[in-house]
Design a protein around this motif. Sequence first.
Motif, short mmCIF file in Angstrom:
data_model
loop_
_atom_site.label_atom_id
_atom_site.label_comp_id
_atom_site.label_asym_id
_atom_site.label_seq_id
_atom_site.Cartn_x
_atom_site.Cartn_y
_atom_site.Cartn_z
N TYR A 206 -12.23 0.15 16.59
CA TYR A 206 -11.68 0.85 17.74
C TYR A 206 -12.37 2.20 17.90
CZ TYR A 206 -8.91 3.50 14.34
OH TYR A 206 -8.52 4.28 13.29
N ARG A 207 -12.19 2.79 19.08
CA ARG A 207 -12.77 4.08 19.37
C ARG A 207 -11.65 5.11 19.49
NH1 ARG A 207 -17.87 5.09 21.53
NH2 ARG A 207 -18.02 2.88 21.97
N GLU A 208 -11.77 6.20 18.75
CA GLU A 208 -10.79 7.28 18.82
C GLU A 208 -10.84 7.90 20.21
OE1 GLU A 208 -8.46 8.69 17.01
OE2 GLU A 208 -8.71 7.48 15.21
N PRO A 209 -9.71 7.97 20.92
CA PRO A 209 -9.72 8.50 22.29
C PRO A 209 -10.22 9.94 22.39
CG PRO A 209 -7.61 7.46 21.80
CD PRO A 209 -8.39 7.51 20.52
N GLY A 210 -9.82 10.80 21.46
CA GLY A 210 -10.19 12.20 21.55
C GLY A 210 -11.65 12.47 21.21
N THR A 211 -12.14 11.83 20.16
CA THR A 211 -13.49 12.13 19.67
C THR A 211 -14.52 11.08 20.07
OG1 THR A 211 -13.13 10.93 17.60
CG2 THR A 211 -12.52 13.28 17.64
N LYS A 212 -14.07 9.94 20.56
CA LYS A 212 -14.95 8.81 20.92
C LYS A 212 -15.67 8.23 19.71
CE LYS A 212 -14.18 9.38 25.34
NZ LYS A 212 -13.12 8.68 25.96
N GLU A 213 -15.23 8.62 18.50
CA GLU A 213 -15.82 8.09 17.27
C GLU A 213 -15.37 6.64 17.08
OE1 GLU A 213 -15.68 8.89 12.45
OE2 GLU A 213 -14.44 10.09 13.77
N VAL A 214 -16.31 5.77 16.72
CA VAL A 214 -15.99 4.36 16.46
C VAL A 214 -15.54 4.23 15.01
CG1 VAL A 214 -16.91 2.03 16.32
CG2 VAL A 214 -17.60 3.53 18.20
N ILE A 215 -14.37 3.63 14.82
CA ILE A 215 -13.80 3.42 13.50
C ILE A 215 -13.78 1.92 13.21
CG2 ILE A 215 -11.79 3.79 12.02
CD1 ILE A 215 -12.95 6.41 13.03
N GLU A 216 -14.24 1.55 12.03
CA GLU A 216 -14.20 0.16 11.61
C GLU A 216 -13.45 0.06 10.29
OE1 GLU A 216 -18.02 -1.71 11.57
OE2 GLU A 216 -18.50 -1.05 13.60
N ALA A 217 -12.58 -0.93 10.20
CA ALA A 217 -11.83 -1.15 8.97
C ALA A 217 -11.78 -2.64 8.68
CB ALA A 217 -10.42 -0.59 9.10
N GLN A 218 -11.66 -2.98 7.42
CA GLN A 218 -11.60 -4.39 7.02
C GLN A 218 -10.68 -4.52 5.83
OE1 GLN A 218 -15.37 -6.49 6.63
NE2 GLN A 218 -14.69 -7.34 4.69
N ALA A 219 -9.89 -5.58 5.82
CA ALA A 219 -9.01 -5.85 4.68
C ALA A 219 -8.94 -7.35 4.47
CB ALA A 219 -7.62 -5.29 4.93
N SER A 220 -8.89 -7.77 3.23
CA SER A 220 -8.78 -9.19 2.91
C SER A 220 -7.42 -9.48 2.30
CB SER A 220 -9.87 -9.61 1.92
OG SER A 220 -11.13 -9.54 2.54
N LEU A 221 -6.95 -10.67 2.53
CA LEU A 221 -5.67 -11.12 1.99
C LEU A 221 -5.96 -12.27 1.04
CD1 LEU A 221 -2.55 -11.04 2.12
CD2 LEU A 221 -2.71 -12.72 3.94
N GLY A 222 -5.58 -12.09 -0.20
CA GLY A 222 -5.80 -13.13 -1.20
C GLY A 222 -4.63 -14.10 -1.25
N ALA A 223 -4.90 -15.32 -1.64
CA ALA A 223 -3.85 -16.34 -1.72
C ALA A 223 -2.73 -15.90 -2.65
CB ALA A 223 -4.45 -17.66 -2.20
N GLY A 224 -3.04 -15.14 -3.68
CA GLY A 224 -2.02 -14.68 -4.61
C GLY A 224 -1.09 -13.62 -4.03
N GLN A 225 -1.45 -13.07 -2.87
CA GLN A 225 -0.62 -12.04 -2.26
C GLN A 225 0.49 -12.63 -1.37
OE1 GLN A 225 -4.34 -9.98 -0.86
NE2 GLN A 225 -2.99 -8.23 -1.14
N ILE A 226 0.43 -13.92 -1.11
CA ILE A 226 1.45 -14.56 -0.27
C ILE A 226 2.71 -14.74 -1.11
CG2 ILE A 226 2.04 -16.64 1.03
CD1 ILE A 226 -0.12 -14.94 2.31
N VAL A 227 3.82 -14.36 -0.53
CA VAL A 227 5.09 -14.48 -1.22
C VAL A 227 6.01 -15.37 -0.39
CG1 VAL A 227 4.92 -12.25 -2.38
CG2 VAL A 227 5.94 -12.37 -0.13
N GLU A 228 7.09 -15.83 -1.03
CA GLU A 228 8.00 -16.72 -0.32
C GLU A 228 8.60 -16.07 0.91
OE1 GLU A 228 10.90 -19.01 -2.46
OE2 GLU A 228 9.56 -19.17 -4.17
N LYS A 229 9.04 -14.82 0.78
CA LYS A 229 9.60 -14.12 1.93
C LYS A 229 8.76 -12.87 2.18
CE LYS A 229 13.61 -12.17 4.10
NZ LYS A 229 14.96 -11.69 4.00
N PRO A 230 7.97 -12.88 3.26
CA PRO A 230 7.14 -11.71 3.56
C PRO A 230 8.01 -10.48 3.85
CG PRO A 230 6.54 -13.60 4.94
CD PRO A 230 7.79 -13.96 4.21
N SER A 231 7.43 -9.32 3.67
CA SER A 231 8.16 -8.07 3.92
C SER A 231 8.49 -7.94 5.41
CB SER A 231 7.31 -6.88 3.49
OG SER A 231 6.19 -6.74 4.35
N ALA A 232 9.44 -7.08 5.71
CA ALA A 232 9.83 -6.85 7.10
C ALA A 232 8.67 -6.30 7.91
CB ALA A 232 11.02 -5.89 7.15
#
Length: 103
Positions: A16-42
């Motif tokens: 995404y691009r920050e509206p004020g600064t026009k700086e492009v921000i990139e983020a990435q996150a991975s979800l591992g199979a071991g992180q899945i739980v029976e009842k996900p958080s709210a």
Amino acid sequence: LKAGAKGRLATVRLRYREPGTKEVIEAQASLGAGQIVEKPSASFRLASSVAQFAELLRGSERSKGITLANVLEQAELAVTDLDRPADGVEFVELVKVAEKLKR
């Protein structure tokens, strides 16, 4: 998923691009199979509702079988379980407006 499954399940990339600064921000996150739980958080369930809502608004193929009523129900349940419910109340109201507009 099978019990004890390992490995990467999904990767989310956000750009995404920050509206004020026009700086492009990139983020990435991975979800591992071991992180899945029976009842996900709210917060996870609320985020899932937001993603479903976005897919509905786009008319995406991924939204087949999902309705605004489904999204609203899931979001309302998640909001009641949040530590700070105000975080999701605005989204619930937005879905209600969308539902009225669709009629």
